[in-house]
Motif scaffolding. Structure first.
Motif, PDB file in Angstrom:
ATOM      1  N   ALA A 122       0.935  -1.129   0.031  1.00 30.64           N
ATOM      2  CA  ALA A 122       0.039   0.124  -0.094  1.00 30.64           C
ATOM      3  C   ALA A 122       0.874   1.276   0.011  1.00 30.64           C
ATOM      4  CB  ALA A 122      -0.865  -0.082   1.224  1.00 30.64           C
ATOM      5  N   ARG A 178      -4.089  -4.202  -5.457  1.00 30.82           N
ATOM      6  CA  ARG A 178      -4.147  -2.787  -4.855  1.00 30.82           C
ATOM      7  C   ARG A 178      -5.593  -2.146  -5.553  1.00 30.82           C
ATOM      8  NH1 ARG A 178       0.403   1.762  -4.508  1.00 30.82           N
ATOM      9  NH2 ARG A 178      -0.954   3.269  -3.290  1.00 30.82           N
ATOM     10  N   GLU A 233      -6.789   2.874  -2.127  1.00 29.28           N
ATOM     11  CA  GLU A 233      -5.638   2.843  -0.973  1.00 29.28           C
ATOM     12  C   GLU A 233      -5.772   1.540  -0.259  1.00 29.28           C
ATOM     13  OE1 GLU A 233      -3.262   5.367  -0.187  1.00 29.28           O
ATOM     14  OE2 GLU A 233      -3.938   6.208  -2.087  1.00 29.28           O
ATOM     15  N   GLU A 234      -6.614   0.851  -0.647  1.00 25.06           N
ATOM     16  CA  GLU A 234      -6.716  -0.797  -0.200  1.00 25.06           C
ATOM     17  C   GLU A 234      -6.148  -1.772  -0.957  1.00 25.06           C
ATOM     18  OE1 GLU A 234     -10.606  -3.034   1.647  1.00 25.06           O
ATOM     19  OE2 GLU A 234     -10.842  -2.065  -0.107  1.00 25.06           O
TER      20      GLU A 234
END
Length: 143
Positions: free
Chosen positions: A16, A36, A39-40
């Motif tokens: 991340a 990805r 942002e996760e």
């Protein structure tokens, strides 16, 4: 050698913090794929990439594309730095050994070559994307 859940969370945290979009860890008896999404970082079900599900709908024959992967860490380039046109685009036919892109490692530019003749199904890594060893770069549907 299995990875404990806390180790996978640590790897996901490292991922991340970078611009790596997809990571595959292969160990005897198990393959773990992380992707990805913004942002996760999520673990993919059944080891299948999210775009592979859409691929099945776009390819009614159910043929899985061959994926050309990075032979080293580096920066994937769709075109030579001195050129404006990319080497390939989605939908074009390529021959075995044809240049699909370049992998920049420092000042060195290594060609990424088609493993077989086929049609470019997808460019999996963006132009200028930092990629790791084995990262998927280009999908080819064989003729």
């Amino acid at each position: 050698m299995k990875k404990a859940p806390h180790e996978l969370r640590e790897i996901a945290g490292w991922m991340a913090a970078t611009d790596i979009g997809f990571l595959e860890l292969r160990m005897p008896g198990v393959t773990v794929r992380l992707e990805r999404r913004g942002e996760e970082v999520v673990m993919l079900d059944h080891g299948q990439r999210a775009d592979a599900q859409a691929e099945g709908r776009a390819n009614p024959a159910g043929l899985r594309p061959d994926t050309v992967t990075a032979g080293s860490v580096g920066v994937f380039l769709h075109a030579h730095p001195g050129a404006t046109a990319p080497f390939v685009r989605t939908g074009i036919e390529v021959l075995a050994g044809q240049t699909l892109g370049l992998l920049r490692i420092g000042v060195l530019l290594l060609p990424v070559l088609a493993s077989r003749a086929g049609t470019v199904a997808a460019l999996r890594a963006g132009d200028g994307a930092t990629v790791g060893y084995g990262a998927p770069l280009v999908d080819l549907h064989p003729f």
